[in-house]
Design a protein around this motif. Structure first.
Motif, PDB file in Angstrom:
ATOM      1  N   MET B 272       0.818  -1.216   0.000  1.00 22.65           N
ATOM      2  CA  MET B 272       0.000   0.000   0.000  1.00 22.65           C
ATOM      3  C   MET B 272       0.847   1.259   0.000  1.00 22.65           C
ATOM      4  O   MET B 272       0.446   2.302   0.514  1.00 22.65           O
ATOM      5  CB  MET B 272      -0.964   0.007   1.185  1.00 22.65           C
ATOM      6  N   ASP B 273       2.053   1.171  -0.575  1.00 21.95           N
ATOM      7  CA  ASP B 273       2.914   2.330  -0.706  1.00 21.95           C
ATOM      8  C   ASP B 273       2.601   2.950  -2.077  1.00 21.95           C
ATOM      9  O   ASP B 273       3.408   2.931  -2.990  1.00 21.95           O
ATOM     10  CB  ASP B 273       4.375   1.863  -0.633  1.00 21.95           C
ATOM     11  N   TYR B 274       1.380   3.490  -2.200  1.00 20.64           N
ATOM     12  CA  TYR B 274       0.848   3.843  -3.515  1.00 20.64           C
ATOM     13  C   TYR B 274       1.617   4.942  -4.233  1.00 20.64           C
ATOM     14  O   TYR B 274       1.909   4.838  -5.424  1.00 20.64           O
ATOM     15  CB  TYR B 274      -0.628   4.247  -3.402  1.00 20.64           C
ATOM     16  N   SER B 275       1.965   6.010  -3.524  1.00 18.89           N
ATOM     17  CA  SER B 275       2.592   7.145  -4.193  1.00 18.89           C
ATOM     18  C   SER B 275       3.945   6.779  -4.783  1.00 18.89           C
ATOM     19  O   SER B 275       4.255   7.091  -5.928  1.00 18.89           O
ATOM     20  CB  SER B 275       2.765   8.305  -3.216  1.00 18.89           C
ATOM     21  N   MET B 276       4.732   6.080  -3.983  1.00 15.09           N
ATOM     22  CA  MET B 276       6.063   5.650  -4.435  1.00 15.09           C
ATOM     23  C   MET B 276       5.945   4.740  -5.659  1.00 15.09           C
ATOM     24  O   MET B 276       6.638   4.910  -6.658  1.00 15.09           O
ATOM     25  CB  MET B 276       6.695   4.871  -3.282  1.00 15.09           C
ATOM     26  N   GLY B 277       5.051   3.762  -5.580  1.00 11.26           N
ATOM     27  CA  GLY B 277       4.863   2.831  -6.683  1.00 11.26           C
ATOM     28  C   GLY B 277       4.401   3.540  -7.943  1.00 11.26           C
ATOM     29  O   GLY B 277       4.836   3.213  -9.048  1.00 11.26           O
ATOM     30  N   THR B 278       3.525   4.524  -7.790  1.00 10.68           N
ATOM     31  CA  THR B 278       3.025   5.262  -8.947  1.00 10.68           C
ATOM     32  C   THR B 278       4.136   6.086  -9.583  1.00 10.68           C
ATOM     33  O   THR B 278       4.216   6.186 -10.815  1.00 10.68           O
ATOM     34  CB  THR B 278       1.864   6.185  -8.537  1.00 10.68           C
ATOM     35  N   ALA B 279       5.014   6.655  -8.737  1.00 17.84           N
ATOM     36  CA  ALA B 279       6.135   7.426  -9.278  1.00 17.84           C
ATOM     37  C   ALA B 279       6.990   6.537 -10.167  1.00 17.84           C
ATOM     38  O   ALA B 279       7.370   6.924 -11.282  1.00 17.84           O
ATOM     39  CB  ALA B 279       6.968   8.008  -8.135  1.00 17.84           C
ATOM     40  N   VAL B 280       7.265   5.320  -9.700  1.00 14.97           N
ATOM     41  CA  VAL B 280       8.058   4.383 -10.504  1.00 14.97           C
ATOM     42  C   VAL B 280       7.316   4.019 -11.785  1.00 14.97           C
ATOM     43  O   VAL B 280       7.891   3.991 -12.874  1.00 14.97           O
ATOM     44  CB  VAL B 280       8.387   3.115  -9.686  1.00 14.97           C
ATOM     45  N   GLY B 281       6.000   3.771 -11.668  1.00 19.38           N
ATOM     46  CA  GLY B 281       5.196   3.429 -12.830  1.00 19.38           C
ATOM     47  C   GLY B 281       5.189   4.544 -13.867  1.00 19.38           C
ATOM     48  O   GLY B 281       5.303   4.296 -15.059  1.00 19.38           O
ATOM     49  N   LEU B 282       5.085   5.797 -13.376  1.00 19.71           N
ATOM     50  CA  LEU B 282       5.069   6.941 -14.293  1.00 19.71           C
ATOM     51  C   LEU B 282       6.414   7.056 -15.014  1.00 19.71           C
ATOM     52  O   LEU B 282       6.464   7.261 -16.226  1.00 19.71           O
ATOM     53  CB  LEU B 282       4.778   8.230 -13.511  1.00 19.71           C
ATOM     54  N   PHE B 283       7.488   6.872 -14.257  1.00 20.76           N
ATOM     55  CA  PHE B 283       8.830   6.881 -14.854  1.00 20.76           C
ATOM     56  C   PHE B 283       8.899   5.858 -15.991  1.00 20.76           C
ATOM     57  O   PHE B 283       9.360   6.154 -17.085  1.00 20.76           O
ATOM     58  CB  PHE B 283       9.858   6.559 -13.763  1.00 20.76           C
ATOM     59  N   LYS B 284       8.356   4.676 -15.734  1.00 27.95           N
ATOM     60  CA  LYS B 284       8.400   3.610 -16.731  1.00 27.95           C
ATOM     61  C   LYS B 284       7.579   3.970 -17.977  1.00 27.95           C
ATOM     62  O   LYS B 284       8.046   3.812 -19.111  1.00 27.95           O
ATOM     63  CB  LYS B 284       7.868   2.309 -16.121  1.00 27.95           C
ATOM     64  N   SER B 285       6.364   4.477 -17.755  1.00 23.58           N
ATOM     65  CA  SER B 285       5.510   4.837 -18.894  1.00 23.58           C
ATOM     66  C   SER B 285       6.157   5.903 -19.761  1.00 23.58           C
ATOM     67  O   SER B 285       6.123   5.831 -20.992  1.00 23.58           O
ATOM     68  CB  SER B 285       4.159   5.367 -18.408  1.00 23.58           C
ATOM     69  N   VAL B 286       6.759   6.917 -19.106  1.00 26.02           N
ATOM     70  CA  VAL B 286       7.366   8.009 -19.863  1.00 26.02           C
ATOM     71  C   VAL B 286       8.574   7.503 -20.654  1.00 26.02           C
ATOM     72  O   VAL B 286       8.718   7.808 -21.845  1.00 26.02           O
ATOM     73  CB  VAL B 286       7.763   9.174 -18.922  1.00 26.02           C
ATOM     74  N   VAL B 287       9.417   6.686 -20.016  1.00 19.65           N
ATOM     75  CA  VAL B 287      10.581   6.151 -20.722  1.00 19.65           C
ATOM     76  C   VAL B 287      10.144   5.323 -21.929  1.00 19.65           C
ATOM     77  O   VAL B 287      10.682   5.462 -23.017  1.00 19.65           O
ATOM     78  CB  VAL B 287      11.474   5.313 -19.770  1.00 19.65           C
ATOM     79  N   SER B 288       9.109   4.468 -21.742  1.00 18.43           N
ATOM     80  CA  SER B 288       8.635   3.645 -22.854  1.00 18.43           C
ATOM     81  C   SER B 288       8.180   4.510 -24.011  1.00 18.43           C
ATOM     82  O   SER B 288       8.502   4.248 -25.172  1.00 18.43           O
ATOM     83  CB  SER B 288       7.451   2.779 -22.426  1.00 18.43           C
ATOM     84  N   MET B 289       7.429   5.578 -23.692  1.00 19.53           N
ATOM     85  CA  MET B 289       6.910   6.439 -24.742  1.00 19.53           C
ATOM     86  C   MET B 289       8.062   7.126 -25.464  1.00 19.53           C
ATOM     87  O   MET B 289       8.074   7.188 -26.688  1.00 19.53           O
ATOM     88  CB  MET B 289       5.950   7.470 -24.152  1.00 19.53           C
ATOM     89  N   ILE B 290       9.048   7.600 -24.696  1.00 22.42           N
ATOM     90  CA  ILE B 290      10.190   8.269 -25.316  1.00 22.42           C
ATOM     91  C   ILE B 290      10.932   7.296 -26.232  1.00 22.42           C
ATOM     92  O   ILE B 290      11.329   7.663 -27.340  1.00 22.42           O
ATOM     93  CB  ILE B 290      11.145   8.825 -24.234  1.00 22.42           C
ATOM     94  N   PHE B 291      11.069   6.047 -25.792  1.00 23.73           N
ATOM     95  CA  PHE B 291      11.780   5.070 -26.616  1.00 23.73           C
ATOM     96  C   PHE B 291      11.059   4.805 -27.933  1.00 23.73           C
ATOM     97  O   PHE B 291      11.679   4.751 -28.988  1.00 23.73           O
ATOM     98  CB  PHE B 291      11.993   3.761 -25.853  1.00 23.73           C
ATOM     99  N   VAL B 292       9.729   4.641 -27.873  1.00 21.51           N
ATOM    100  CA  VAL B 292       8.980   4.390 -29.111  1.00 21.51           C
ATOM    101  C   VAL B 292       9.086   5.590 -30.044  1.00 21.51           C
ATOM    102  O   VAL B 292       9.464   5.469 -31.214  1.00 21.51           O
ATOM    103  CB  VAL B 292       7.490   4.113 -28.823  1.00 21.51           C
ATOM    104  N   LEU B 293       8.778   6.781 -29.505  1.00 21.20           N
ATOM    105  CA  LEU B 293       8.786   7.975 -30.353  1.00 21.20           C
ATOM    106  C   LEU B 293      10.200   8.266 -30.842  1.00 21.20           C
ATOM    107  O   LEU B 293      10.406   8.643 -31.990  1.00 21.20           O
ATOM    108  CB  LEU B 293       8.224   9.167 -29.579  1.00 21.20           C
ATOM    109  N   GLY B 294      11.204   8.067 -29.968  1.00 25.81           N
ATOM    110  CA  GLY B 294      12.589   8.340 -30.328  1.00 25.81           C
ATOM    111  C   GLY B 294      13.086   7.422 -31.426  1.00 25.81           C
ATOM    112  O   GLY B 294      13.622   7.875 -32.437  1.00 25.81           O
ATOM    113  N   THR B 295      12.854   6.112 -31.261  1.00 30.56           N
ATOM    114  CA  THR B 295      13.291   5.160 -32.289  1.00 30.56           C
ATOM    115  C   THR B 295      12.600   5.471 -33.605  1.00 30.56           C
ATOM    116  O   THR B 295      13.207   5.448 -34.670  1.00 30.56           O
ATOM    117  CB  THR B 295      12.938   3.710 -31.891  1.00 30.56           C
ATOM    118  N   ASN B 296      11.313   5.788 -33.498  1.00 30.68           N
ATOM    119  CA  ASN B 296      10.543   6.116 -34.686  1.00 30.68           C
ATOM    120  C   ASN B 296      11.119   7.352 -35.394  1.00 30.68           C
ATOM    121  O   ASN B 296      11.319   7.353 -36.607  1.00 30.68           O
ATOM    122  CB  ASN B 296       9.090   6.370 -34.274  1.00 30.68           C
ATOM    123  N   TYR B 297      11.459   8.368 -34.599  1.00 33.90           N
ATOM    124  CA  TYR B 297      12.003   9.610 -35.149  1.00 33.90           C
ATOM    125  C   TYR B 297      13.346   9.364 -35.848  1.00 33.90           C
ATOM    126  O   TYR B 297      13.556   9.790 -36.989  1.00 33.90           O
ATOM    127  CB  TYR B 297      12.176  10.620 -34.009  1.00 33.90           C
TER     128      TYR B 297
END
Lengths: 293, 310
Positions: B272-297
């Motif tokens: 139930m350490d929700y905020s910490m876990g969400t911060a990690v999840g957000l980091f992951k989502s942003v990195v994934s998006m950057i990788f897709v868009l970056g490779t595509n670019y």
């Protein structure tokens, strides 16, 4: 046929051997599981290939089939697969049909609205909290609602709808048919190949799903087969890790490995049974996706 | 001419009139996407809060970037990030070429029955969940299982404890990952190969190219666009490393090499350490998006807009 050089002949031989080995590697694990599930406990404990059971024993299946919680889990799995697949198909094809029409208002917006979910997601914890706030924890609806629409499936259905000649749509419109009539009486029958493919994909997805059951469900009467199996496997693995050997359950003579194998067989049998007949639809489905890609 | 225009306008207006009923078609999907995709995205705000269950998302205290600072200065996150990248990278290096090689090999097979049989069997494992595969793999790779049995036939003295040794555990992850996905992933390359223009292959043959050179210089260059598209889509999963697979196979003995971002987030959820876990999840989502868009670019730039997915 062209004549082959010596080098090419040697390659052909190695190629056949390589592909045969690959096929064996893909098939053997299932054969092994089947054999163990039908073996006696003593036989299953021995090291070896176990290609066929030396002595057939149905002991493990008796234990598995008399397990009440497996029966309930089976019903939950069948229920989510049937209802979830129908719901997902309806939602997916409706959305895809609208996106395939020129006359769709705000088409750009609804396309981006869909595609963005492929690119970015809220992640595990926010999704959990939203589902909790919606009151879907420990509710079987959590099996069918969140998975009812996926951008990938919509795109596949949409590209198929686009490939249907526009003139069909126009003439039906002039005859006074409503969009829904055109969709249900003309487009869906024509889109049978893609509908079949999606149906199978979604159904297999539901049959194999366990994560939602693990996270959102605490009531044991609502869990699915896959989760029950996962708990059994992890329990037995914990025994192996702690004691270094396979233990016995409650002093019974049946080794857990045979029961585990029998449960695995019970979980995959429906898919194995229909697999030879439906695999061509899966194939055609991925081709439909590839056309766009 | 005028009449035609009037008629066109009428049909156009008719189409326009009709079209609003199409909004009903997207309604169910749009609502579900809103509830289960967009609301969780909004829920990401708790990564910037000290989320308390009693207070809810709107009333919890804002803490700015504190959760991210805690995550990145804490001791437990970096090993997890390292494990994720190592496993993911090894999976791409070993797993990405495998289906391409399989497709090329299958393409050389002349017997149709043999070819389709191998294909059908090779994508069988794709249809089973990692719960099932995990259960089977644990038996196959156990100390008394058939894998160790074979290794002993080849002269190994002691059993390998695949579930107790980090290196062997990672090797097992990569091998079983290839087994599970190679046949299915090969389908798309098979389709691409069957689309190669036969006249080019024929021309190469007449020019004296052997089968090997036909493959190297005609078939492979022709399927490069498919390879690139698949690679771009795979890049989005760089921080995934295979949650289903790992969760169903790992145990405390291999946590030091097999604990990945997704299992870390799951533990935060359970704690139930929700905020910490969400911060990690957000980091992951942003990195994934950057990788897709970056490779595509990058691919687009390098190929003068010929390749890429968007």
């Amino acid at each position: 046929m062209n004549r082959l050089s010596t080098g090419e002949k040697i390659f052909q031989i190695f190629n056949y051997i390589f592909l045969t080995l690959l096929a064996i590697c893909c098939l053997y694990p299932f054969l092994y599981t089947l054999t163990i599930s039908l073996s006696t406990a003593a036989e299953a404990a021995k090291s070896g290939f176990h290609i066929y059971p030396k002595e057939i024993s149905l002991e493990a299946y008796k234990v598995v089939l008399s397990n009440e919680s497996l029966g309930i889990a089976y019903l939950n799995t069948i229920g989510r697969t049937v209802i979830g697949t129908v719901l997902a198909l309806v939602v997916t094809t409706l959305y895809a049909y609208a996106l395939s029409r020129r006359q769709m208002p705000c088409k750009k917006f609804f396309t981006m609205y869909l595609l963005f979910t492929m690119l970015f997601s809220g992640g595990t914890i926010p999704t959990y909290l939203i589902i909790k706030n919606l009151g879907l924890l420990d509710n079987r609806l959590v099996y069918i609602l969140p998975s009812a629409i996926s951008a990938y499936n919509v795109i596949i259905a949409r590209s198929f709808f686009i490939s249907i000649p526009e003139s069909l749509h126009e003439s039906a419109l002039l005859d006074g048919a409503s969009e829904f009539k055109i969709f249900s009486n003309i487009y869906i029958p024509l889109a049978k190949p893609v509908v079949m493919t999606l149906l199978l994909w979604i159904a297999v997805g539901h049959w194999n799903a366990w994560y939602d059951s693990m996270i959102y469900i605490t009531d044991n009467s609502k869990i699915v087969v896959q989760l029950l199996l996962q708990r059994m496997v992890q329990q037995s693995q914990a025994t192996v890790v702690n004691t270094g050997a396979e233990g016995t359950i409650g002093g019974s003579t049946v080794m857990p490995v045979t029961i585990r194998s029998a449960t695995i067989m019970a979980a995959i049998l429906p898919i194995l049974a229909v697999y030879p007949f439906i695999q061509k639809y899966f194939m055609s489905g991925i081709m439909l996706g590839a056309v766009k890609g | 001419m005028k009449l035609q225009n009037a008629e066109k306008k009428k049909i156009f207006r008719q189409n326009l009139e009709k079209s609003y009923s199409l909004l009903w078609f997207v309604l169910p999907g749009a609502i579900l996407l809103f509830l289960f995709n967009y609301m969780p995205m909004g829920g990401l705000i708790i990564a910037f809060q000290d989320y308390k269950i009693g207070k809810g998302m709107l009333a919890s205290e804002w803490v700015g970037l504190q959760n991210f600072i805690d995550v990145f200065t804490g001791m437990d996150f970096f090993p997890v990030l390292k494990n994720t990248i190592v496993i993911s990278f090894l999976k791409i290096i070993c797993g990405f070429p495998a289906p391409i090689i399989l497709a090329l090999c299958l393409n050389e097979v002349r017997g149709k029955v043999f070819k389709s049989t191998v294909q059908t069997i090779s994508y069988l494992p794709h249809f089973f969940s990692w719960v099932v595969l995990g259960g089977i793999i644990m038996m196959l790779f156990s100390t008394t299982g058939p894998i160790n049995y074979i290794l002993k036939l080849f002269g190994l003295d002691e059993s390998i404890v695949f579930f107790g040794d980090g290196t062997f555990f990672i090797i097992m992850l990569i091998v079983t990952n290839i087994m599970q996905s190679v046949g299915w992933s090969a389908i798309i390359y098979m389709a691409a190969i069957s689309g190669v223009d036969n006249s080019i292959i024929e021309a190469a043959r007449i020019d004296g190219a052997g089968r090997f050179r036909q493959v190297m210089h005609v078939i492979i260059p022709s399927i490069i666009p498919t390879i690139i598209t698949t690679l771009i889509l795979n890049m989005g999963g760089i921080l995934n490393a295979g949650f289903d697979q790992i969760l169903n196979l790992y145990n405390p003995m291999v946590y030091d090499v097999a604990d990945i971002i997704d299992t870390y987030v799951l533990r935060k959820l359970e704690a139930m350490d929700y905020s910490m876990g969400t911060a990690v999840g957000l980091f992951k989502s942003v990195v994934s998006m950057i990788f897709v868009l970056g490779t595509n670019y990058i691919t687009k730039k390098m190929s003068d807009d010929e390749l890429g997915i968007m």
